[in-house]
Design a protein around this motif. Structure first.
Motif, PDB file in Angstrom:
ATOM      1  N   PRO A 335       0.813  -1.228   0.000  1.00 30.28           N
ATOM      2  CA  PRO A 335       0.000   0.000   0.000  1.00 30.28           C
ATOM      3  C   PRO A 335       0.842   1.272   0.000  1.00 30.28           C
ATOM      4  O   PRO A 335       0.414   2.298  -0.552  1.00 30.28           O
ATOM      5  N   MET A 336       2.043   1.209   0.585  1.00 30.35           N
ATOM      6  CA  MET A 336       2.925   2.370   0.521  1.00 30.35           C
ATOM      7  C   MET A 336       3.371   2.624  -0.916  1.00 30.35           C
ATOM      8  O   MET A 336       3.456   3.777  -1.359  1.00 30.35           O
ATOM      9  N   ALA A 337       3.649   1.552  -1.647  1.00 30.22           N
ATOM     10  CA  ALA A 337       4.004   1.696  -3.055  1.00 30.22           C
ATOM     11  C   ALA A 337       2.841   2.276  -3.847  1.00 30.22           C
ATOM     12  O   ALA A 337       3.019   3.163  -4.699  1.00 30.22           O
ATOM     13  N   LEU A 338       1.650   1.781  -3.556  1.00 25.59           N
ATOM     14  CA  LEU A 338       0.461   2.290  -4.230  1.00 25.59           C
ATOM     15  C   LEU A 338       0.272   3.778  -3.957  1.00 25.59           C
ATOM     16  O   LEU A 338      -0.014   4.566  -4.864  1.00 25.59           O
ATOM     17  N   TRP A 339       0.434   4.165  -2.699  1.00 28.58           N
ATOM     18  CA  TRP A 339       0.300   5.577  -2.336  1.00 28.58           C
ATOM     19  C   TRP A 339       1.348   6.443  -3.041  1.00 28.58           C
ATOM     20  O   TRP A 339       1.035   7.533  -3.542  1.00 28.58           O
ATOM     21  N   SER A 340       2.595   5.958  -3.129  1.00 29.00           N
ATOM     22  CA  SER A 340       3.660   6.750  -3.742  1.00 29.00           C
ATOM     23  C   SER A 340       3.428   6.920  -5.240  1.00 29.00           C
ATOM     24  O   SER A 340       3.736   7.980  -5.808  1.00 29.00           O
ATOM     25  N   ILE A 341       2.893   5.884  -5.897  1.00 34.25           N
ATOM     26  CA  ILE A 341       2.605   5.998  -7.323  1.00 34.25           C
ATOM     27  C   ILE A 341       1.494   7.017  -7.554  1.00 34.25           C
ATOM     28  O   ILE A 341       1.554   7.843  -8.468  1.00 34.25           O
ATOM     29  N   ALA A 343       0.816   9.479  -5.633  1.00 34.83           N
ATOM     30  CA  ALA A 343       1.286  10.807  -5.230  1.00 34.83           C
ATOM     31  C   ALA A 343       2.301  11.383  -6.212  1.00 34.83           C
ATOM     32  O   ALA A 343       2.315  12.598  -6.443  1.00 34.83           O
ATOM     33  N   ALA A 344       3.151  10.519  -6.794  1.00 31.99           N
ATOM     34  CA  ALA A 344       4.255  11.038  -7.602  1.00 31.99           C
ATOM     35  C   ALA A 344       4.408  10.360  -8.955  1.00 31.99           C
ATOM     36  O   ALA A 344       5.268  10.769  -9.732  1.00 31.99           O
ATOM     37  N   GLY A 345       3.615   9.342  -9.251  1.00 32.11           N
ATOM     38  CA  GLY A 345       3.750   8.624 -10.508  1.00 32.11           C
ATOM     39  C   GLY A 345       3.315   9.447 -11.698  1.00 32.11           C
ATOM     40  O   GLY A 345       2.544  10.410 -11.585  1.00 32.11           O
ATOM     41  N   GLY A 346       3.801   9.050 -12.867  1.00 29.93           N
ATOM     42  CA  GLY A 346       3.443   9.731 -14.097  1.00 29.93           C
ATOM     43  C   GLY A 346       2.024   9.420 -14.542  1.00 29.93           C
ATOM     44  O   GLY A 346       1.312   8.602 -13.941  1.00 29.93           O
ATOM     45  N   GLU A 347       1.621  10.044 -15.645  1.00 31.10           N
ATOM     46  CA  GLU A 347       0.249   9.899 -16.132  1.00 31.10           C
ATOM     47  C   GLU A 347      -0.060   8.448 -16.501  1.00 31.10           C
ATOM     48  O   GLU A 347      -1.151   7.947 -16.218  1.00 31.10           O
ATOM     49  N   GLU A 348       0.898   7.767 -17.124  1.00 31.53           N
ATOM     50  CA  GLU A 348       0.663   6.370 -17.488  1.00 31.53           C
ATOM     51  C   GLU A 348       0.523   5.487 -16.258  1.00 31.53           C
ATOM     52  O   GLU A 348      -0.276   4.551 -16.246  1.00 31.53           O
ATOM     53  N   SER A 349       1.290   5.769 -15.226  1.00 30.93           N
ATOM     54  CA  SER A 349       1.177   4.987 -13.991  1.00 30.93           C
ATOM     55  C   SER A 349      -0.199   5.163 -13.363  1.00 30.93           C
ATOM     56  O   SER A 349      -0.788   4.201 -12.842  1.00 30.93           O
ATOM     57  N   GLN A 350      -0.729   6.370 -13.396  1.00 25.63           N
ATOM     58  CA  GLN A 350      -2.061   6.613 -12.851  1.00 25.63           C
ATOM     59  C   GLN A 350      -3.112   5.829 -13.625  1.00 25.63           C
ATOM     60  O   GLN A 350      -4.018   5.216 -13.051  1.00 25.63           O
ATOM     61  N   ARG A 351      -2.993   5.850 -14.947  1.00 28.02           N
ATOM     62  CA  ARG A 351      -3.952   5.123 -15.770  1.00 28.02           C
ATOM     63  C   ARG A 351      -3.837   3.619 -15.554  1.00 28.02           C
ATOM     64  O   ARG A 351      -4.840   2.896 -15.571  1.00 28.02           O
ATOM     65  N   LEU A 352      -2.615   3.131 -15.357  1.00 24.52           N
ATOM     66  CA  LEU A 352      -2.416   1.705 -15.114  1.00 24.52           C
ATOM     67  C   LEU A 352      -3.103   1.268 -13.833  1.00 24.52           C
ATOM     68  O   LEU A 352      -3.758   0.210 -13.792  1.00 24.52           O
ATOM     69  N   LEU A 353      -2.981   2.052 -12.778  1.00 22.24           N
ATOM     70  CA  LEU A 353      -3.627   1.703 -11.511  1.00 22.24           C
ATOM     71  C   LEU A 353      -5.145   1.637 -11.677  1.00 22.24           C
ATOM     72  O   LEU A 353      -5.796   0.739 -11.138  1.00 22.24           O
TER      73      LEU A 353
END
Length: 471
Positions: A335-341, A343-353
């Motif tokens: 869940p910490m990894a999920l939160w960091s993505i 909070a700071a992940g790129g646009e593609e990372s957001q769409r992937l989630l």
């Protein structure tokens, strides 16, 4: 049961599961831009005309060559070749982690399986898997490097030095960020060295570790000089590269189990120093990326940290509560990894989630598919395939396209009267400089029809014109 048979019985189901996971996110509208671009390059090189002359850099060479080979072996499958490669590398990596934990970490079978499953469920592993073979090879290379550092400190043998060197070699030829990550290891690789090695020759130690990297970079420069092309893309991502805390936040969250292992082995230099060197290498690579911007997504930058996590788990001192403690750490870090993505992940990372959670995301390839449907069955289509890889993958081939290297395309680009029957170009109204080279050659088409062109199709950024006046 023979070792290859055991490997097949384990790796094939893993490959199927990972491929199904990629199919799940694709079904919900997500395909990585890196996968589309690599697949298009493979299609054009394997199935396109022999006259095609690529102008974009060939970097990174390792996933590029693997994609070309796979595309040549299994053309027309409808499944992106880079996705097949990514799932295959992921299956091999998970199987290797299991074997390493069993043989070197002395974990029982159930504990090793549980740890590998939790690692595979980590959001950073999914991000690497979806990004394509380059990022998966980056993860593989850093795991080999970190594993070699630990073995080098414990044993100090030549094969252990080779592991470090091979891991460093994989990094720069697998991914653009891999070169920065390899450079990021330089100040810290000495930390993990055995004192006897540094006493014998500190310079010799560093040279022997980095010689494969220097040889790889030198080879790339030589090939680029011979082919008169660049090594890296001409429009790097420095303008959108992450900066400040956001650049390293996902990496730090990915290393939570490593931090716990450092505390657990604080009085054991043979363990703590290699782990410290690996962690500092990851941070060093992320800091270098702030300046050079070869990778704009901090979530991708953090993915190699999972290789160090596996090494930290292996180095965890045996105890009755070792496996439960590690499982708890992995459960907390997810869940910490999920939160960091988020909070700071790129646009593609957001769409992937969002796609992984089952939400339908905006289909970035809808306009490409509509343009491909219009062009289906038409011949003599001028198109800049290197700037528009999505059109190639939507068409599934290059039939009917006129590409760089063919006389009709080259004469048109040199300012002659347009050859061919159609011209397909992509117009971005927000861009300061248009990427599509055909649009740059005919800027008047950005405003609509202009002789000898007649607009026949428009959707999203795509404009397709019929060439109505010929010589």
């Amino acid at each position: 049961m023979s070792r290859p048979l055991r490997f097949g019985l384990a790796a094939v189901p893993l490959f199927g599961v990972l491929l199904a996971l990629l199919a799940w996110v694709e079904m919900h509208g997500f395909v990585s831009g890196a996968v589309v671009e690599m697949w298009a390059k493979a299609i054009v090189q394997v199935e396109g005309p022999q006259a095609f002359r690529a102008t974009d850099p060939f970097y990174p060479p390792l996933p590029y060559v693997l994609s070309l080979t796979l595309q040549a072996l299994v053309p027309g499958t409808g499944v992106p070749a880079p996705s097949l490669l990514s799932a295959a590398i992921g299956a091999v990596l998970l199987h290797a982690w299991f074997g390493n934990l069993r043989e070197r970490g002395a974990y029982d079978r159930v504990s090793a399986v549980l740890i590998v499953v939790l690692m595979a469920m980590n959001p950073f592993f999914l991000r690497a898997l979806a990004e394509g073979p380059g990022t998966m090879l980056l993860l593989l290379g850093f795991w080999i490097y970190a594993r070699g550092l630990l073995n080098l400190r414990l044993n100090g043998t030549a094969p252990d030095m080779m592991k470090v060197a091979v891991g460093l070699l994989i990094l720069p030829v697998a991914h653009g960020y891999g070169l920065l990550l390899a450079l990021g290891t330089l100040p810290f690789i000495v930390i993990a060295a055995r004192p006897s090695m540094l006493a014998a020759s500190s310079l010799g130690y560093i040279v022997s570790m980095f010689f494969p990297v220097l040889a790889a970079v030198g080879s790339l420069v030589f090939v680029a000089t011979v082919l008169d092309t660049g090594i890296f893309p001409t429009d790097p991502a420095a303008a959108v590269a992450p900066a400040g805390a956001a650049a390293i936040l996902p990496t730090l969250c990915a290393m939570i189990p490593v931090g716990a292992a450092l505390i657990r082995t604080a009085r054991m230099p043979r363990f703590v120093l290699p782990l410290l060197a690996g962690g500092c290498s990851l941070i060093g690579g992320a800091v270098l990326n702030m300046g050079y911007g070869l990778e704009p997504d901090p979530a991708v930058i953090a993915a190699p940290a999972l290789g160090l996590v596996v090494v930290a788990i292996r180095a965890w001192p045996p105890s009755g509560l070792r496996a439960p403690m590690i499982a708890a750490l992995l459960l907390v870090s997810a869940p910490m990894a999920l939160w960091s993505i988020r909070a700071a992940g790129g646009e593609e990372s957001q769409r992937l989630l969002q796609a992984a959670a089952g939400a339908q995301v905006a289909d970035q390839r809808a306009a490409d598919r509509a343009a491909a449907e219009f062009l289906e069955g038409r011949d003599g289509v001028l198109v800049d395939v290197e700037r528009n890889p999505g059109l190639v993958t939507a068409l599934g081939g290059t039939g009917g396209l006129l590409l760089a290297g063919q006389s009709a395309y080259d004469i048109t680009m040199l300012g002659g009267r347009p050859r061919g029957a159609w011209v397909a170009l992509r117009h971005d109204p927000d861009a300061i400089v248009q990427r599509d080279r055909l649009l740059r050659a005919f800027p008047q088409l950005a405003k609509g029809t202009a002789p000898p062109f007649t607009l026949r199709f428009t959707r999203g950024p795509w404009r397709i014109f019929e060439i109505t006046e010929q010589d």
